[in-house]
Design a protein around this motif. Sequence first.
Motif, mmCIF file in Angstrom:
data_model
loop_
_atom_site.group_PDB
_atom_site.id
_atom_site.type_symbol
_atom_site.label_atom_id
_atom_site.label_comp_id
_atom_site.label_asym_id
_atom_site.label_seq_id
_atom_site.Cartn_x
_atom_site.Cartn_y
_atom_site.Cartn_z
ATOM 1 N N LEU A 1 0.868 -1.173 0.000
ATOM 2 C CA LEU A 1 0.000 0.000 0.000
ATOM 3 C C LEU A 1 0.906 1.224 0.000
ATOM 4 O O LEU A 1 1.601 1.486 0.980
ATOM 5 C CB LEU A 1 -0.907 0.000 1.237
ATOM 6 C CG LEU A 1 -1.777 -1.240 1.452
ATOM 7 C CD1 LEU A 1 -2.622 -1.085 2.715
ATOM 8 C CD2 LEU A 1 -2.670 -1.507 0.242
ATOM 9 N N GLU A 2 0.900 1.965 -1.104
ATOM 10 C CA GLU A 2 1.797 3.104 -1.244
ATOM 11 C C GLU A 2 1.000 4.373 -1.522
ATOM 12 O O GLU A 2 0.100 4.382 -2.369
ATOM 13 C CB GLU A 2 2.802 2.872 -2.367
ATOM 14 C CG GLU A 2 3.831 3.981 -2.506
ATOM 15 C CD GLU A 2 4.952 3.647 -3.468
ATOM 16 O OE1 GLU A 2 5.849 4.507 -3.644
ATOM 17 O OE2 GLU A 2 4.943 2.541 -4.047
ATOM 18 N N SER A 3 1.338 5.418 -0.766
ATOM 19 C CA SER A 3 0.685 6.734 -0.912
ATOM 20 C C SER A 3 -0.821 6.625 -0.745
ATOM 21 O O SER A 3 -1.595 7.201 -1.527
ATOM 22 C CB SER A 3 1.040 7.349 -2.278
ATOM 23 O OG SER A 3 2.435 7.512 -2.419
ATOM 24 N N CYS A 4 -1.239 5.891 0.269
ATOM 25 C CA CYS A 4 -2.665 5.696 0.550
ATOM 26 C C CYS A 4 -3.064 6.447 1.819
ATOM 27 O O CYS A 4 -2.223 6.780 2.661
ATOM 28 C CB CYS A 4 -2.975 4.211 0.710
ATOM 29 S SG CYS A 4 -2.700 3.236 -0.804
ATOM 30 N N SER B 1 4.788 5.395 2.550
ATOM 31 C CA SER B 1 4.385 6.785 2.273
ATOM 32 C C SER B 1 2.881 6.980 2.407
ATOM 33 O O SER B 1 2.250 7.635 1.561
ATOM 34 C CB SER B 1 4.858 7.203 0.864
ATOM 35 O OG SER B 1 6.245 7.042 0.735
ATOM 36 N N SER B 2 2.309 6.431 3.457
ATOM 37 C CA SER B 2 0.861 6.469 3.649
ATOM 38 C C SER B 2 0.506 7.120 4.983
ATOM 39 O O SER B 2 1.362 7.356 5.827
ATOM 40 C CB SER B 2 0.280 5.049 3.575
ATOM 41 O OG SER B 2 0.443 4.510 2.279
ATOM 42 N N LYS B 3 -0.786 7.399 5.161
ATOM 43 C CA LYS B 3 -1.274 8.025 6.385
ATOM 44 C C LYS B 3 -2.436 7.210 6.934
ATOM 45 O O LYS B 3 -3.398 6.936 6.209
ATOM 46 C CB LYS B 3 -1.719 9.462 6.116
ATOM 47 C CG LYS B 3 -2.193 10.215 7.356
ATOM 48 C CD LYS B 3 -2.526 11.654 7.037
ATOM 49 C CE LYS B 3 -3.073 12.409 8.245
ATOM 50 N NZ LYS B 3 -2.116 12.442 9.365
ATOM 51 N N LEU B 4 -2.332 6.815 8.217
ATOM 52 C CA LEU B 4 -3.391 6.061 8.881
ATOM 53 C C LEU B 4 -3.600 6.611 10.279
ATOM 54 O O LEU B 4 -2.658 7.072 10.922
ATOM 55 C CB LEU B 4 -3.044 4.573 9.002
ATOM 56 C CG LEU B 4 -2.906 3.738 7.738
ATOM 57 C CD1 LEU B 4 -1.491 3.785 7.188
ATOM 58 C CD2 LEU B 4 -3.289 2.286 8.036
#
Length: 259
Positions: free
Chosen positions: A46-49, A69-72
């Motif tokens: 999961l990239e840039s998600c 490179s993701s935000k959760l």
Amino acid sequence: MRRLNRKQFLKVIKGEDLEFRINSFSFKLHESVVISDVHLPYDLTLESCKLENLTFINCRFSGDLEIQSSKLESLKFESCQLHSLAINKSDISSIIVKNSTELNSLRIGDNDINKIEITDNPIYELIHLGCGNNIKECNLWNNGDPSKNSFSTKLFLCPERFDSIQVDQMTIDLLHIGTFGEYAHFSLANLKVDIILIEGCSPDLSKVSFKNIEPIDKSGGAIHLVNTAYDQDLFGDAFKAYKDTKIHHDLAEILSLLA
């Protein structure tokens, strides 16, 4: 960036979305998702998600999972069988890995994280908190059960900045510490560790505590200090159970330990 709903997201993680498997894409998922009793057979990146709260319960991962490179808001694995989990260059408020039936490797690098809890995982091989992380609070408790774990285990700790790290009740073949932190609380207690490698650490601006640490093999165990002075005030008698303490000025001298 695409918007996915829960049903579409489940197809992605199960490997049923053929487009994503061939050419992965970034996406948003604006709802919390709990996934239970699912087998994830393929490698998944999961990239840039952007996701909200993502929870896996009693899931089996046959492939590797990488989050890049993701935000959760939160990421939780409970009672799962995990192969390789890597989280890099991401912004995550909370990461929890607990009660895993198996955890081959967990690599966390270059992230901004408020809280990490890695607890009650009897079978693991590698836990790696890399040097580029900014972590407010990290708790590593009760990981590694020698009666169940056949892996040679390694724990690497070197976050660039942290407020508090607590390591308690763990069994580790090789513990590699790359920082004591500045103005931070770093506590290690009730550990069974055969080899302790402390590299490039200074206690001057840190609050470090070592208590009740002993080798797995009562007849062996070794402390290796690389570009780190042996500070009696800091270490006290924490390492009294170890028969061998060595000071090195070059990491290359002991690279074989890290292989």
